[in-house]
Scaffold this motif. Structure first.
Motif, PDB file in Angstrom:
ATOM      1  N   ARG A  46      39.039 104.595 -18.770  1.00  0.00           N
ATOM      2  CA  ARG A  46      39.241 105.334 -20.018  1.00  0.00           C
ATOM      3  C   ARG A  46      38.510 104.635 -21.181  1.00  0.00           C
ATOM      4  O   ARG A  46      37.898 105.297 -22.011  1.00  0.00           O
ATOM      5  CB  ARG A  46      40.728 105.475 -20.325  1.00  0.00           C
ATOM      6  CG  ARG A  46      40.958 106.293 -21.588  1.00  0.00           C
ATOM      7  CD  ARG A  46      42.422 106.458 -21.912  1.00  0.00           C
ATOM      8  NE  ARG A  46      42.588 107.133 -23.179  1.00  0.00           N
ATOM      9  CZ  ARG A  46      43.075 108.346 -23.331  1.00  0.00           C
ATOM     10  NH1 ARG A  46      43.467 109.033 -22.266  1.00  0.00           N
ATOM     11  NH2 ARG A  46      43.181 108.870 -24.530  1.00  0.00           N
ATOM     12  N   GLN A  47      38.562 103.309 -21.212  1.00  0.00           N
ATOM     13  CA  GLN A  47      37.906 102.566 -22.292  1.00  0.00           C
ATOM     14  C   GLN A  47      36.397 102.797 -22.316  1.00  0.00           C
ATOM     15  O   GLN A  47      35.816 102.975 -23.384  1.00  0.00           O
ATOM     16  CB  GLN A  47      38.172 101.070 -22.172  1.00  0.00           C
ATOM     17  CG  GLN A  47      39.542 100.656 -22.619  1.00  0.00           C
ATOM     18  CD  GLN A  47      39.747  99.159 -22.448  1.00  0.00           C
ATOM     19  OE1 GLN A  47      39.291  98.557 -21.477  1.00  0.00           O
ATOM     20  NE2 GLN A  47      40.438  98.564 -23.407  1.00  0.00           N
ATOM     21  N   ILE A  48      35.762 102.817 -21.146  1.00  0.00           N
ATOM     22  CA  ILE A  48      34.305 102.994 -21.150  1.00  0.00           C
ATOM     23  C   ILE A  48      33.944 104.432 -21.520  1.00  0.00           C
ATOM     24  O   ILE A  48      32.950 104.682 -22.181  1.00  0.00           O
ATOM     25  CB  ILE A  48      33.643 102.536 -19.834  1.00  0.00           C
ATOM     26  CG1 ILE A  48      32.146 102.307 -20.095  1.00  0.00           C
ATOM     27  CG2 ILE A  48      33.881 103.518 -18.694  1.00  0.00           C
ATOM     28  CD1 ILE A  48      31.460 101.465 -19.065  1.00  0.00           C
ATOM     29  N   VAL A  49      34.781 105.395 -21.131  1.00  0.00           N
ATOM     30  CA  VAL A  49      34.540 106.782 -21.547  1.00  0.00           C
ATOM     31  C   VAL A  49      34.745 106.908 -23.053  1.00  0.00           C
ATOM     32  O   VAL A  49      33.949 107.563 -23.745  1.00  0.00           O
ATOM     33  CB  VAL A  49      35.439 107.766 -20.765  1.00  0.00           C
ATOM     34  CG1 VAL A  49      35.344 109.168 -21.336  1.00  0.00           C
ATOM     35  CG2 VAL A  49      35.061 107.756 -19.282  1.00  0.00           C
ATOM     36  N   GLU A  50      35.787 106.267 -23.583  1.00  0.00           N
ATOM     37  CA  GLU A  50      36.003 106.277 -25.037  1.00  0.00           C
ATOM     38  C   GLU A  50      34.818 105.638 -25.761  1.00  0.00           C
ATOM     39  O   GLU A  50      34.394 106.119 -26.810  1.00  0.00           O
ATOM     40  CB  GLU A  50      37.298 105.548 -25.397  1.00  0.00           C
ATOM     41  CG  GLU A  50      38.539 106.333 -25.051  1.00  0.00           C
ATOM     42  CD  GLU A  50      39.828 105.544 -25.250  1.00  0.00           C
ATOM     43  OE1 GLU A  50      39.781 104.289 -25.350  1.00  0.00           O
ATOM     44  OE2 GLU A  50      40.890 106.184 -25.297  1.00  0.00           O
ATOM     45  N   CYS A  77      30.795 115.212 -30.362  1.00  0.00           N
ATOM     46  CA  CYS A  77      31.467 116.052 -29.358  1.00  0.00           C
ATOM     47  C   CYS A  77      32.943 116.214 -29.715  1.00  0.00           C
ATOM     48  O   CYS A  77      33.741 115.301 -29.511  1.00  0.00           O
ATOM     49  CB  CYS A  77      31.328 115.442 -27.962  1.00  0.00           C
ATOM     50  SG  CYS A  77      29.704 115.643 -27.258  1.00  0.00           S
ATOM     51  N   ALA A  78      33.279 117.368 -30.238  1.00  0.00           N
ATOM     52  CA  ALA A  78      34.667 117.739 -30.535  1.00  0.00           C
ATOM     53  C   ALA A  78      35.416 116.659 -31.308  1.00  0.00           C
ATOM     54  O   ALA A  78      36.502 116.241 -30.899  1.00  0.00           O
ATOM     55  CB  ALA A  78      35.399 118.097 -29.237  1.00  0.00           C
ATOM     56  N   PRO A  79      34.859 116.201 -32.442  1.00  0.00           N
ATOM     57  CA  PRO A  79      35.574 115.170 -33.214  1.00  0.00           C
ATOM     58  C   PRO A  79      36.937 115.691 -33.663  1.00  0.00           C
ATOM     59  O   PRO A  79      37.095 116.849 -33.997  1.00  0.00           O
ATOM     60  CB  PRO A  79      34.651 114.904 -34.405  1.00  0.00           C
ATOM     61  CG  PRO A  79      33.780 116.103 -34.504  1.00  0.00           C
ATOM     62  CD  PRO A  79      33.668 116.669 -33.117  1.00  0.00           C
ATOM     63  N   PHE A 131      41.570 113.473 -26.461  1.00  0.00           N
ATOM     64  CA  PHE A 131      40.629 112.795 -25.565  1.00  0.00           C
ATOM     65  C   PHE A 131      40.052 113.734 -24.508  1.00  0.00           C
ATOM     66  O   PHE A 131      38.836 113.808 -24.323  1.00  0.00           O
ATOM     67  CB  PHE A 131      41.339 111.601 -24.915  1.00  0.00           C
ATOM     68  CG  PHE A 131      40.515 110.868 -23.901  1.00  0.00           C
ATOM     69  CD1 PHE A 131      39.452 110.074 -24.304  1.00  0.00           C
ATOM     70  CD2 PHE A 131      40.808 110.955 -22.550  1.00  0.00           C
ATOM     71  CE1 PHE A 131      38.684 109.386 -23.380  1.00  0.00           C
ATOM     72  CE2 PHE A 131      40.047 110.265 -21.614  1.00  0.00           C
ATOM     73  CZ  PHE A 131      38.988 109.480 -22.036  1.00  0.00           C
ATOM     74  N   GLU A 132      40.910 114.481 -23.823  1.00  0.00           N
ATOM     75  CA  GLU A 132      40.455 115.338 -22.730  1.00  0.00           C
ATOM     76  C   GLU A 132      39.466 116.401 -23.219  1.00  0.00           C
ATOM     77  O   GLU A 132      38.492 116.722 -22.531  1.00  0.00           O
ATOM     78  CB  GLU A 132      41.653 116.001 -22.034  1.00  0.00           C
ATOM     79  CG  GLU A 132      42.517 115.049 -21.236  1.00  0.00           C
ATOM     80  CD  GLU A 132      43.451 114.172 -22.084  1.00  0.00           C
ATOM     81  OE1 GLU A 132      43.544 114.394 -23.317  1.00  0.00           O
ATOM     82  OE2 GLU A 132      44.062 113.258 -21.514  1.00  0.00           O
ATOM     83  N   GLU A 133      39.697 116.961 -24.412  1.00  0.00           N
ATOM     84  CA  GLU A 133      38.783 117.966 -24.965  1.00  0.00           C
ATOM     85  C   GLU A 133      37.447 117.331 -25.341  1.00  0.00           C
ATOM     86  O   GLU A 133      36.391 117.939 -25.161  1.00  0.00           O
ATOM     87  CB  GLU A 133      39.407 118.639 -26.189  1.00  0.00           C
ATOM     88  CG  GLU A 133      40.566 119.543 -25.842  1.00  0.00           C
ATOM     89  CD  GLU A 133      40.150 120.678 -24.908  1.00  0.00           C
ATOM     90  OE1 GLU A 133      39.045 121.246 -25.080  1.00  0.00           O
ATOM     91  OE2 GLU A 133      40.928 120.990 -23.987  1.00  0.00           O
TER      92      GLU A 133
END
Length: 128
Positions: free
Chosen positions: A95-99, A109-111, A115-117
């Motif tokens: 999750r950290q690297i995706v974040e 991207c969707a600010p 998270f999932e969106e």
């Protein structure tokens, strides 16, 4: 050396086919005793798995890109997180690297979304 040459040629081919990718800047071969054993296929092997090891020279491919983050980094953490024996730490690292990718490379991207969106928006952008 073999894998470094393959990486160098593949990145240049992808660039010339119009695929956004990092570019190989240089390929340097170690001289002397810097050698490594790599899996390889004997001449009679019909399996998809290598059945012997060979000694090869070591090499370094230097790549240039606007970012250090590569899809392989995310994939490595994803494989660890998907493992049936994955720990909470491994899932958290994924999750950290995706974040980080969302923050560093895909801030638009969707600010403000969950998270999932944001991840879905990032994947849509990457898929083009």
């Amino acid at each position: 050396l073999r894998s470094s040459v393959r990486e160098f040629l593949a990145s240049e081919a992808m660039h010339h086919f119009g695929v956004e990718t990092t570019r190989a800047l240089s390929l340097v071969v170690s001289e002397g005793v810097d050698r490594v054993q790599r899996p390889w296929y004997s001449s009679g092997n019909r399996s998809s798995d290598p059945d012997q090891t060979i000694w090869e020279s070591c090499a370094i491919t230097t790549r240039v890109a606007p970012s250090f983050l590569r899809i392989g980094h995310i994939d490595l953490f994803a494989r660890r997180a998907r493992s049936s024996s994955a720990s909470e730490q491994q899932r958290g690292e994924h999750r950290q690297i995706v974040e980080h990718a969302l923050f560093r490379e895909f801030a638009d991207c969707a600010p403000g979304e969950v998270f999932e969106e944001r991840v879905a928006a990032m994947l849509r952008e990457v898929a083009g």
